[in-house]
Design a protein around this motif. Structure first.
Motif, PDB file in Angstrom:
ATOM      1  N   TYR A 260       0.824  -1.195   0.000  1.00  0.00           N
ATOM      2  CA  TYR A 260       0.000   0.000   0.000  1.00  0.00           C
ATOM      3  C   TYR A 260       0.867   1.257   0.000  1.00  0.00           C
ATOM      4  O   TYR A 260       0.562   2.246  -0.671  1.00  0.00           O
ATOM      5  N   ASN A 263       1.859   2.239  -3.471  1.00  0.00           N
ATOM      6  CA  ASN A 263       0.893   1.963  -4.527  1.00  0.00           C
ATOM      7  C   ASN A 263       0.193   3.235  -4.993  1.00  0.00           C
ATOM      8  O   ASN A 263      -0.731   3.723  -4.364  1.00  0.00           O
ATOM      9  N   THR A 265      -1.183   3.323  -7.967  1.00  0.00           N
ATOM     10  CA  THR A 265      -1.917   2.927  -9.159  1.00  0.00           C
ATOM     11  C   THR A 265      -3.308   2.365  -8.880  1.00  0.00           C
ATOM     12  O   THR A 265      -4.024   2.085  -9.815  1.00  0.00           O
ATOM     13  N   THR A 266      -3.698   2.199  -7.642  1.00  0.00           N
ATOM     14  CA  THR A 266      -4.915   1.471  -7.263  1.00  0.00           C
ATOM     15  C   THR A 266      -4.938   0.053  -7.814  1.00  0.00           C
ATOM     16  O   THR A 266      -5.984  -0.532  -8.001  1.00  0.00           O
ATOM     17  N   MET A 267      -3.758  -0.497  -8.105  1.00  0.00           N
ATOM     18  CA  MET A 267      -3.733  -1.928  -8.403  1.00  0.00           C
ATOM     19  C   MET A 267      -3.840  -2.668  -7.088  1.00  0.00           C
ATOM     20  O   MET A 267      -3.481  -2.143  -6.036  1.00  0.00           O
ATOM     21  N   PHE A 268      -4.331  -3.885  -7.150  1.00  0.00           N
ATOM     22  CA  PHE A 268      -4.328  -4.691  -5.942  1.00  0.00           C
ATOM     23  C   PHE A 268      -4.052  -6.134  -6.307  1.00  0.00           C
ATOM     24  O   PHE A 268      -4.044  -6.496  -7.483  1.00  0.00           O
ATOM     25  N   VAL A 311      -9.122  -8.748   3.026  1.00  0.00           N
ATOM     26  CA  VAL A 311      -9.270  -7.836   1.898  1.00  0.00           C
ATOM     27  C   VAL A 311      -8.086  -8.023   0.955  1.00  0.00           C
ATOM     28  O   VAL A 311      -6.971  -8.321   1.406  1.00  0.00           O
ATOM     29  N   ALA A 312      -8.330  -7.868  -0.331  1.00  0.00           N
ATOM     30  CA  ALA A 312      -7.240  -7.885  -1.317  1.00  0.00           C
ATOM     31  C   ALA A 312      -6.149  -6.905  -0.881  1.00  0.00           C
ATOM     32  O   ALA A 312      -6.432  -5.878  -0.263  1.00  0.00           O
ATOM     33  N   ILE A 315      -4.935  -2.141  -1.114  1.00  0.00           N
ATOM     34  CA  ILE A 315      -6.076  -1.223  -1.203  1.00  0.00           C
ATOM     35  C   ILE A 315      -6.109  -0.220  -0.055  1.00  0.00           C
ATOM     36  O   ILE A 315      -6.360   0.960  -0.243  1.00  0.00           O
ATOM     37  N   ALA A 316      -5.873  -0.718   1.150  1.00  0.00           N
ATOM     38  CA  ALA A 316      -5.948   0.137   2.343  1.00  0.00           C
ATOM     39  C   ALA A 316      -4.886  -0.348   3.312  1.00  0.00           C
ATOM     40  O   ALA A 316      -4.516  -1.522   3.280  1.00  0.00           O
ATOM     41  N   LEU A 319      -4.725  -3.019   7.681  1.00  0.00           N
ATOM     42  CA  LEU A 319      -5.726  -4.092   7.750  1.00  0.00           C
ATOM     43  C   LEU A 319      -5.172  -5.287   8.523  1.00  0.00           C
ATOM     44  O   LEU A 319      -3.972  -5.509   8.580  1.00  0.00           O
TER      45      LEU A 319
END
Lengths: 403, 111
Positions: A260, A263, A265-268, A311-312, A315-316, A319
């Motif tokens: 994260y 990142n 690119t908002t790829m996950f 969660v993938a 993204i955040a 977690l």
């Protein structure tokens, strides 16, 4: 690790001359023309815009073209001894296909002009020569030539880019392990079939302390070079963190925060990670947004691992990932896979789906980890038929030996 | 991809139909961005008509969520079909994005 040999570079058209000086071959049997041109064109010659070379007829012109491949433009008379201008026009492409020609014709001689244009002349000027018009015509022709060369260069770049993509795809495949540990208590085997675009699936088998092994299957949310870079960094982070000996839940949490942080690119990436203990058959696992693995029993029946949330990754941050565990019974196989398996399409746009996946093993209980994967790929290929594969397909099987 | 929009008390509700995958996800994002106004206090995606969403589609949702967070605009999704619900649940997106059962609930939570 062996890297494939780099693909051959596409042949470059002679380095595109887009700035000049441009080399112009003037072909005419009139001896007066040479000093006249040098005199009337002295300014562009002095500016370094044009350079002139001369030939007396078509044969001499072809010889000059062959020995001086940097000629950009031919300006040729039509009527000449030995080889006329129209014949020369026909011959030019075989000596140098990427130059332009301007023909000099008698005023009003439309028939020869038509013939010349049909044979590939770019433009024409008429006698008596108007040098201002000749210069405009030369400039216009050269502009067209420059555009043509730039187009060729970008086509070559495109070819190179495609080669790079193919190379990236090969490197991506080559970093995945293809040899697996052999052990009397378990078997492990994995295989990936990439879709045409360099993509984002990966798997890993990681030897840990006390004979434990870590197994992972992952799927990056995109395709292309950026996705493959994301995939490589995901895999490196996963491996590096796994060797630190954390449990699967903590490991996914750490890898998630690391991914994260960089990142933009908002790829996950979805990752299922498990640590298998060969002596007890216990599999400790955590799931980062990945489809749950299938546990196949020796009688061919099978169950999906219950979903435990998660969660993938990427993204955040901050977690947490729940960790859970099951015990493989002797003869059980855990099949970790990506949705390229279940979302494979047939000609009727139906998905392969989880029911068909389970049906494979009811019909034929697998006797080894490799056979488990082979059966899946076989069934998916038979189902998809000629439909092009749109996503990477990855399977990793780990099976506990029969007693 | 065709979308329908309606505004309820400052909240923009966007309805879409079909599949969202790599072939139309960029279009989908573009058409959504085009209909969002500065005055909208919240955006709801009504996915009642969506029967499949791929990871490329999930990225679009992630992008939207980030953009809307940047402008302090609320964001929610509602009326997931069971297939899409499963994708949200497996990928964990239902823990990151507010998912409501009905459009009414989604709009209410953003007003």
């Amino acid at each position: 690790m062996t890297f494939p040999a780099p693909p051959p570079q596409p042949e470059m058209v002679r380095g595109p001359n887009t700035t000049g000086p441009y080399k112009i071959l003037v072909v005419d049997d009139e001896p007066d023309l040479q000093p006249l041109i040098l005199q009337r064109m002295r300014r562009p010659i002095r500016n370094g815009q044009y350079r002139f070379v001369f030939a007396q007829n078509g044969i001499e012109a072809l010889r000059t073209l062959a020995s001086e491949p940097d000629i950009d433009l031919v300006v040729s008379d039509i009527n000449m001894p030995q080889m006329d201008g129209l014949t020369l026009l026909e011959q030019i492409p075989s000596v140098n296909p990427n130059i332009r020609s301007i023909i000099i014709s008698a005023y009003g001689d439309m028939q020869n002009i038509r013939t010349a244009m049909n044979r590939g002349a770019f433009d024409f000027v008429t006698k008596p020569l108007d040098f201002k018009d000749l210069r405009h015509t030369i400039d216009r022709t050269l502009r067209n030539l420059v555009e043509w060369r730039e187009a060729l260069a970008s086509r070559d770049q495109l070819v190179m880019l495609q080669n790079e993509l193919d190379l990236a795809s090969k490197i991506q495949l080559s970093i995945l392990p293809t040899e697996f540990p052999t052990h009397e208590l378990y078997q492990v085997h994995a295989h990936m079939e990439p879709a045409r675009n360099v993509g984002g699936d990966f798997y890993d088998v990681i030897m840990l302390e006390r004979d434990h092994i870590g197994v992972a299957v992952a799927d990056v949310s995109d395709k292309g070079v950026p996705a493959s870079l994301f995939m490589m960094s995901s895999r490196t982070l996963l491996k590096g963190t796994a060797i630190g000996g954390y449990g699967p839940g903590q490991l996914l949490a750490d890898v998630n925060d690391l991914l994260y942080a960089d990142n933009e690119t908002t790829m996950f990436v979805t990752i299922f990670y498990a640590v298998y203990s060969p002596v007890t058959g216990e599999m400790n696992y955590a799931n980062g947004g990945h489809n749950p693995p299938l546990i196949i029993h020796s009688d061919g029946s099978s169950d999906f691992l219950p979903q435990i949330g998660g969660v993938a990754l990427g993204i955040a941050d901050g977690l947490t990932y729940r960790q859970s565990s099951i015990f493989l019974q002797p003869g059980d196989t855990a099949l970790l896979y990506t949705d390229g398996v279940t979302e494979a399409m047939n000609a009727d746009s139906e998905e392969f789906g989880t029911d068909r996946l389970q049906a494979i093993f009811r019909e034929r209980p697998p006797r080894s980890a490799q056979e488990t994967n082979d059966l899946v790929f076989e069934a998916v290929h038979a189902f998809a038929g000629d439909v092009a594969q749109s996503d990477d397909i990855t399977c990793l099987a780990i099976s506990r030996a029969q007693k | 991809m065709d979308i329908n929009t309606v505004r309820t008390g400052g909240v923009l509700v966007i309805k879409a139909e079909g599949r969202i995958d790599g072939s139309n996800s960029a279009d989908f994002l573009g058409s959504i961005q085009a209909v969002i106004d500065d005055d909208d206090t919240g955006v709801v995606l009504d996915f009642g008509g969506i029967d499949y969403i791929s990871s490329a589609g999930l990225r679009v949702i992630l992008l939207l969520a980030k953009e809307l967070r940047g402008t302090n605009t609320g964001f929610g999704i509602c009326s997931l079909s069971s297939a899409v619900q499963e994708i949200f649940s497996i990928s964990g997106f239902d823990q990151i994005i507010t998912v409501s059962d009905t459009e009414e609930q989604a709009v209410k939570s953003l007003q």
